[in-house]
Design a protein around this motif. Structure first.
Motif, mmCIF file in Angstrom:
data_model
loop_
_atom_site.group_PDB
_atom_site.id
_atom_site.type_symbol
_atom_site.label_atom_id
_atom_site.label_comp_id
_atom_site.label_asym_id
_atom_site.label_seq_id
_atom_site.Cartn_x
_atom_site.Cartn_y
_atom_site.Cartn_z
ATOM 1 N N LYS A 67 0.584 2.879 4.804
ATOM 2 C CA LYS A 67 1.822 2.129 5.009
ATOM 3 C C LYS A 67 2.944 3.116 5.293
ATOM 4 C CE LYS A 67 0.739 -1.801 2.099
ATOM 5 N NZ LYS A 67 1.185 -2.654 1.003
ATOM 6 N N TYR A 78 0.922 -5.396 9.910
ATOM 7 C CA TYR A 78 1.462 -5.709 8.576
ATOM 8 C C TYR A 78 0.934 -4.701 7.553
ATOM 9 C CZ TYR A 78 2.517 -8.469 4.397
ATOM 10 O OH TYR A 78 2.988 -8.899 3.171
ATOM 11 N N ASN A 79 -0.338 -4.390 7.640
ATOM 12 C CA ASN A 79 -0.980 -3.507 6.663
ATOM 13 C C ASN A 79 -0.516 -2.056 6.742
ATOM 14 O OD1 ASN A 79 -2.454 -5.614 5.568
ATOM 15 N ND2 ASN A 79 -4.185 -5.289 6.931
ATOM 16 N N LYS A 94 5.618 -0.423 5.841
ATOM 17 C CA LYS A 94 6.155 -0.292 4.486
ATOM 18 C C LYS A 94 6.632 -1.656 3.991
ATOM 19 C CE LYS A 94 7.877 4.416 5.159
ATOM 20 N NZ LYS A 94 9.100 5.255 5.231
ATOM 21 N N ASP A 95 6.685 -1.824 2.671
ATOM 22 C CA ASP A 95 7.127 -3.098 2.110
ATOM 23 C C ASP A 95 8.561 -3.438 2.505
ATOM 24 O OD1 ASP A 95 4.653 -3.460 0.966
ATOM 25 O OD2 ASP A 95 5.248 -2.668 -0.989
ATOM 26 N N THR A 96 9.373 -2.443 2.824
ATOM 27 C CA THR A 96 10.755 -2.661 3.260
ATOM 28 C C THR A 96 10.869 -2.712 4.787
ATOM 29 O OG1 THR A 96 11.118 -0.280 3.166
ATOM 30 C CG2 THR A 96 11.764 -1.571 1.218
ATOM 31 N N SER A 147 9.913 -9.804 8.326
ATOM 32 C CA SER A 147 9.853 -8.760 7.309
ATOM 33 C C SER A 147 8.646 -9.034 6.421
ATOM 34 C CB SER A 147 11.130 -8.736 6.466
ATOM 35 O OG SER A 147 11.174 -9.859 5.616
ATOM 36 N N LYS A 148 8.347 -8.053 5.558
ATOM 37 C CA LYS A 148 7.243 -8.235 4.610
ATOM 38 C C LYS A 148 7.716 -8.939 3.344
ATOM 39 C CE LYS A 148 3.897 -5.312 4.262
ATOM 40 N NZ LYS A 148 3.051 -4.125 4.095
ATOM 41 N N ASP A 149 8.953 -8.656 2.923
ATOM 42 C CA ASP A 149 9.539 -9.382 1.799
ATOM 43 C C ASP A 149 11.058 -9.369 1.913
ATOM 44 O OD1 ASP A 149 10.697 -7.122 0.532
ATOM 45 O OD2 ASP A 149 8.965 -6.795 -0.731
#
Length: 159
Positions: A23, A67-68, A71-73, A140-142
Motif C-alpha cells: 500500500k 484499491y489494494n 494507502k488508507d488515506t 477514497s478508501k475511507d
C-alpha cells in the motif's frame, strides 16, 4: 519503497499487483479505455470487442487491485464519460460507480465533478447536443482521505 521511484512499467493494468504489492499509492488519476469505441491494437485490450458486462468486470477487477495498493488515506480520480449505443445513452460513469463501490471492492464515492471542456472536436450530430463536459469521479478508501482544497481554489484560465 525506493524500488518504485523514477521507474516506468509498461504492463497490462490487470497485472498491477505483480509490480506493486504494498500500500504505497497516495493518489491515482486515470481514465479507463473507451468501451468498444477505440481499437488500441492489442488482442488482450480492455473495451474494444468486449461485451459491456465483461468490460465492466475487467474494470472492477483492476480497481480492486488498485484499491489494494492505495494507502488508507489515498484517493482515486477517474475521468469517465457516457457514450451512445443502439440509439441511446449508456451511463458508463454510473455503471462503473456501481461496480467499484461494492463491499468486495471498497471504494467510497466522495464527489462527482463536471469537467467543462471548452475545446471539443467539431460537432454536427443533429440528434444529440454537443458533448462539452465529462465526469470526474472522486473516490477514497475511507473518510480520512487527504484533500488539499486550498490548492485548487484559484482558477487560472492561462494554465
Amino acid at each position: 519503497m525506493n524500488e518504485y521511484l523514477n521507474k516506468v512499467n509498461n504492463i497490462d493494468a490487470r497485472n498491477i499487483n505483480k509490480i506493486i504489492k504494498d500500500k504505497i499509492v497516495d493518489v491515482i488519476i486515470t481514465s479507463p479505455p473507451y468501451f468498444d469505441m477505440k481499437d488500441y491494437g492489442n488482442d488482450k485490450q480492455i473495451g474494444y470487442g468486449q461485451k459491456y458486462e465483461e468490460y465492466l468486470l475487467d474494470l472492477k477487477n483492476i480497481f480492486k487491485k488498485i484499491y489494494n495498493i492505495t494507502k488508507d488515506t489515498g484517493s482515486l480520480w477517474v475521468v469517465i464519460d457516457t457514450f451512445k449505443r443502439d440509439n441511446q445513452i449508456v451511463p458508463l460513469p454510473f455503471d462503473f460507480l456501481g461496480k467499484i463501490t461494492t463491499p468486495d471492492v471498497g471504494w467510497l464515492l466522495q464527489d462527482i465533478i463536471i469537467w467543462n471542456k471548452n475545446k471539443t472536436v467539431p460537432w454536427s450530430n443533429k440528434k444529440q447536443t454537443r458533448k462539452i463536459f465529462e465526469y470526474i469521479l472522486h473516490f477514497s478508501k475511507d473518510s480520512k482521505f487527504k484533500y488539499n482544497l486550498d490548492k485548487v481554489r484559484e482558477y487560472d484560465p492561462k494554465q
